[in-house]
Design an enzyme around this catalytic site. Structure first.
Site, PDB file in Angstrom:
ATOM      1  N   THR A  94       0.810  -1.225  -0.016  1.00 44.15           N
ATOM      2  CA  THR A  94      -0.079  -0.020  -0.066  1.00 44.15           C
ATOM      3  C   THR A  94       0.749   1.203   0.067  1.00 44.15           C
ATOM      4  O   THR A  94       1.733   1.485   1.027  1.00 44.15           O
ATOM      5  CB  THR A  94      -0.785   0.066   1.193  1.00 44.15           C
ATOM      6  OG1 THR A  94      -1.692  -1.123   1.347  1.00 44.15           O
ATOM      7  CG2 THR A  94      -1.755   1.320   1.384  1.00 44.15           C
ATOM      8  N   LYS A 169      -7.625   1.388  -3.042  1.00 48.73           N
ATOM      9  CA  LYS A 169      -7.275   1.042  -1.673  1.00 48.73           C
ATOM     10  C   LYS A 169      -7.677   2.055  -0.699  1.00 48.73           C
ATOM     11  O   LYS A 169      -8.149   1.870   0.435  1.00 48.73           O
ATOM     12  CB  LYS A 169      -5.977   0.694  -1.429  1.00 48.73           C
ATOM     13  CG  LYS A 169      -5.334   0.275  -0.403  1.00 48.73           C
ATOM     14  CD  LYS A 169      -5.933  -1.062   0.427  1.00 48.73           C
ATOM     15  CE  LYS A 169      -5.216  -1.156   1.688  1.00 48.73           C
ATOM     16  NZ  LYS A 169      -5.621  -2.034   2.495  1.00 48.73           N
ATOM     17  N   LYS A 244      -1.534   5.057   8.693  1.00 52.71           N
ATOM     18  CA  LYS A 244      -0.911   5.310   7.389  1.00 52.71           C
ATOM     19  C   LYS A 244      -2.027   5.546   6.174  1.00 52.71           C
ATOM     20  O   LYS A 244      -1.524   6.405   5.512  1.00 52.71           O
ATOM     21  CB  LYS A 244       0.214   4.047   7.220  1.00 52.71           C
ATOM     22  CG  LYS A 244       0.788   4.178   5.765  1.00 52.71           C
ATOM     23  CD  LYS A 244       1.373   2.673   5.587  1.00 52.71           C
ATOM     24  CE  LYS A 244       1.565   2.378   4.118  1.00 52.71           C
ATOM     25  NZ  LYS A 244       2.190   1.416   3.817  1.00 52.71           N
TER      26      LYS A 244
HETATM   27  P1  NAD Z   1       6.052  -5.781   7.351  1.00 55.95           P
HETATM   28  O1  NAD Z   1       6.794  -4.612   7.987  1.00 55.95           O
HETATM   29  O2  NAD Z   1       5.603  -6.731   8.130  1.00 55.95           O
HETATM   30  O3  NAD Z   1       6.741  -6.444   6.398  1.00 55.95           O
HETATM   31  C1  NAD Z   1       7.522  -5.546   5.213  1.00 55.95           C
HETATM   32  C2  NAD Z   1       9.015  -6.402   4.990  1.00 55.95           C
HETATM   33  O4  NAD Z   1       9.565  -5.740   3.915  1.00 55.95           O
HETATM   34  C3  NAD Z   1       9.614  -6.459   6.095  1.00 55.95           C
HETATM   35  O5  NAD Z   1       9.912  -7.919   6.363  1.00 55.95           O
HETATM   36  C4  NAD Z   1      10.938  -5.652   5.724  1.00 55.95           C
HETATM   37  O6  NAD Z   1      12.077  -6.454   6.226  1.00 55.95           O
HETATM   38  C5  NAD Z   1      11.058  -6.024   4.203  1.00 55.95           C
HETATM   39  N1  NAD Z   1      11.669  -5.067   3.498  1.00 55.95           N
HETATM   40  C6  NAD Z   1      11.848  -3.573   3.858  1.00 55.95           C
HETATM   41  N2  NAD Z   1      12.628  -3.014   2.904  1.00 55.95           N
HETATM   42  C7  NAD Z   1      13.214  -4.028   2.078  1.00 55.95           C
HETATM   43  C8  NAD Z   1      14.127  -4.062   1.201  1.00 55.95           C
HETATM   44  N3  NAD Z   1      14.729  -2.923   0.580  1.00 55.95           N
HETATM   45  N4  NAD Z   1      14.369  -5.208   0.501  1.00 55.95           N
HETATM   46  C9  NAD Z   1      13.694  -6.217   1.045  1.00 55.95           C
HETATM   47  N5  NAD Z   1      12.934  -6.324   1.967  1.00 55.95           N
HETATM   48  C10 NAD Z   1      12.584  -5.132   2.678  1.00 55.95           C
HETATM   49  O7  NAD Z   1       4.728  -5.016   6.624  1.00 55.95           O
HETATM   50  P2  NAD Z   1       3.557  -5.694   6.133  1.00 55.95           P
HETATM   51  O8  NAD Z   1       2.248  -5.831   7.360  1.00 55.95           O
HETATM   52  O9  NAD Z   1       3.714  -7.087   5.604  1.00 55.95           O
HETATM   53  O10 NAD Z   1       2.817  -4.921   5.049  1.00 55.95           O
HETATM   54  C11 NAD Z   1       3.206  -4.805   3.858  1.00 55.95           C
HETATM   55  C12 NAD Z   1       2.529  -3.925   3.072  1.00 55.95           C
HETATM   56  O11 NAD Z   1       0.986  -4.406   2.959  1.00 55.95           O
HETATM   57  C13 NAD Z   1       2.341  -2.573   3.746  1.00 55.95           C
HETATM   58  O12 NAD Z   1       2.454  -1.572   2.398  1.00 55.95           O
HETATM   59  C14 NAD Z   1       1.062  -2.355   4.359  1.00 55.95           C
HETATM   60  O13 NAD Z   1       0.483  -1.238   4.274  1.00 55.95           O
HETATM   61  C15 NAD Z   1       0.411  -3.378   3.665  1.00 55.95           C
HETATM   62  N6  NAD Z   1      -0.996  -3.972   4.263  1.00 55.95           N
HETATM   63  C16 NAD Z   1      -0.654  -4.460   5.132  1.00 55.95           C
HETATM   64  C17 NAD Z   1      -2.004  -5.189   5.856  1.00 55.95           C
HETATM   65  C18 NAD Z   1      -1.773  -5.849   7.338  1.00 55.95           C
HETATM   66  O14 NAD Z   1      -2.731  -6.075   8.013  1.00 55.95           O
HETATM   67  N7  NAD Z   1      -0.344  -6.238   7.899  1.00 55.95           N
HETATM   68  C19 NAD Z   1      -3.077  -5.215   5.186  1.00 55.95           C
HETATM   69  C20 NAD Z   1      -3.279  -4.779   3.935  1.00 55.95           C
HETATM   70  C21 NAD Z   1      -2.124  -4.193   3.431  1.00 55.95           C
END
Ligand code: NAD
Length: 297
Positions: A94, A169, A244
């Site tokens: 997102t 979204k 966010k």
């Molecule tokens: P998270 O922080 O758990 O996961 C993100 C991952 O990206 C981490 O493991 C981090 O180490 C990795 N990362 C960061 N920079 C990186 C790079 N340069 N190279 C490789 N890996 C890298 O976040 P999440 O909860 O999995 O959310 C991910 C996305 O999904 C976000 O944009 C969030 O807004 C969206 N989202 C989350 C949810 C939820 O319920 N958690 C629901 C819908 C959408």
């Protein structure tokens, strides 16, 4: 079966990559965190040494990263130079609409097809493969990416051109955030007025206030189907992530000249909530701010 490079194996990406491997695809996975890599490996993915390594020889690259700056840097510094020209790039993070359009335009300049495909549904839906994808991109790119997204979700919807998935979204979440705040207000007021929570649920779930926030995700424990409220507001969709998305929505509204007073008010309340001690809790825990039971930071 396809070769898929998957970058970003966090709370959401971990389960999504596992579902692609379970569907029989060859998944080369990368994350900066060792624990995330180990989990992906245990779920049937192969470990990549870098984002560029994950993209090399891939038919598809899927990214699930925290925010726009991560997406821009991963594609510009790693993926674009490594990926074959025939590959389709799918960003499921997102992020803000402007960054989504910028990264898609940068891909197009290199002759690469890309879609923005953010998701609705939390960690449980990512793990069970029941996410809803909202997709922005050309008809051809959508048709090519749909079967890959379908392996991770229950619905894949083409929202329009590049950036339209992100637009959908944040519009969804501005409605969700404001509705959850209103739901919490109503349930907190009902209690103060002496109504039994279950009785009020029975009424509200069949009356004109009915919404997903009430009937699928009721913010009070012991009322309605099982939700994070029944688990001390742990898990689910973190209040910080709702904040966010509301910030992204208010920012996009400013750029588009749209008026979003309810979304802005919900954003201010989530900001106040996240400033307190309960910031890691699910977004339905905003009821604690409204009924006065939140711990102060
Ligand atoms: P998270 O922080 O758990 O996961 C993100 C991952 O990206 C981490 O493991 C981090 O180490 C990795 N990362 C960061 N920079 C990186 C790079 N340069 N190279 C490789 N890996 C890298 O976040 P999440 O909860 O999995 O959310 C991910 C996305 O999904 C976000 O944009 C969030 O807004 C969206 N989202 C989350 C949810 C939820 O319920 N958690 C629901 C819908 C959408």
């Amino acid at each position: 079966m396809a070769r898929i490079g998957f970058i970003g194996l966090g709370n959401m990406g971990g389960g999504m990559a596992a579902n692609l491997a379970k569907a029989g695809h060859t998944v080369r996975a990368f994350d900066l965190a060792e624990a995330a890599l180990a989990r992906a490996e245990a779920a049937g993915c192969t470990r990549a040494a870098s984002a560029a390594d994950a993209a090399t020889d891939a038919d598809f690259v899927v990214t699930m990263l925290p925010a726009g700056r991560h997406v821009l840097s991963v594609y510009q510094d790693q993926v674009f130079a490594a990926v074959p020209p025939s590959a389709l790039l799918l960003d499921c993070s997102t992020i803000d609409v402007a960054s989504a359009r910028a990264v898609s335009a940068a891909a197009a300049e290199r002759g690469l097809a890309m879609v923005d495909a953010p998701v609705s549904g939390g960690i449980a839906a990512a793990n069970s493969g029941t996410l809803t994808f909202m997709v922005g991109g050309t008809d051809d790119a959508f048709a090519k990416g749909e079967p890959i997204l379908a392996a991770m979700g229950k619905a894949v919807i083409h929202a329009g051109a590049a950036g339209a998935g992100q637009a959908a979204k944040i519009c969804n979440n501005i409605i969700l955030g404001a509705t959850m705040v209103a739901t919490c207000e109503g349930f907190a007021l009902a209690q103060k007025l002496g109504l039994d929570p279950q009785t009020f649920y029975d009424i509200a779930s069949k009356a004109t206030s009915q919404s997903w926030s009430i009937t699928s995700y009721c913010p009070l424990p012991g009322v309605g189907p099982t939700s994070p409220a029944d688990n001390g507001y742990q898990g689910g969709f973190a209040a910080a992530l709702m904040l966010k998305d509301l910030k992204l929505a208010v920012e996009a509204a400013g750029a588009a000249g749209a008026s979003v007073p309810m979304g802005a008010a919900a954003g201010a309340l989530y900001q106040a909530f996240v400033n307190g001690d309960d910031q890691g809790l699910d977004f339905s825990a905003i009821i604690k701010l409204l009924d006065g039971t939140q711990h102060k930071g």
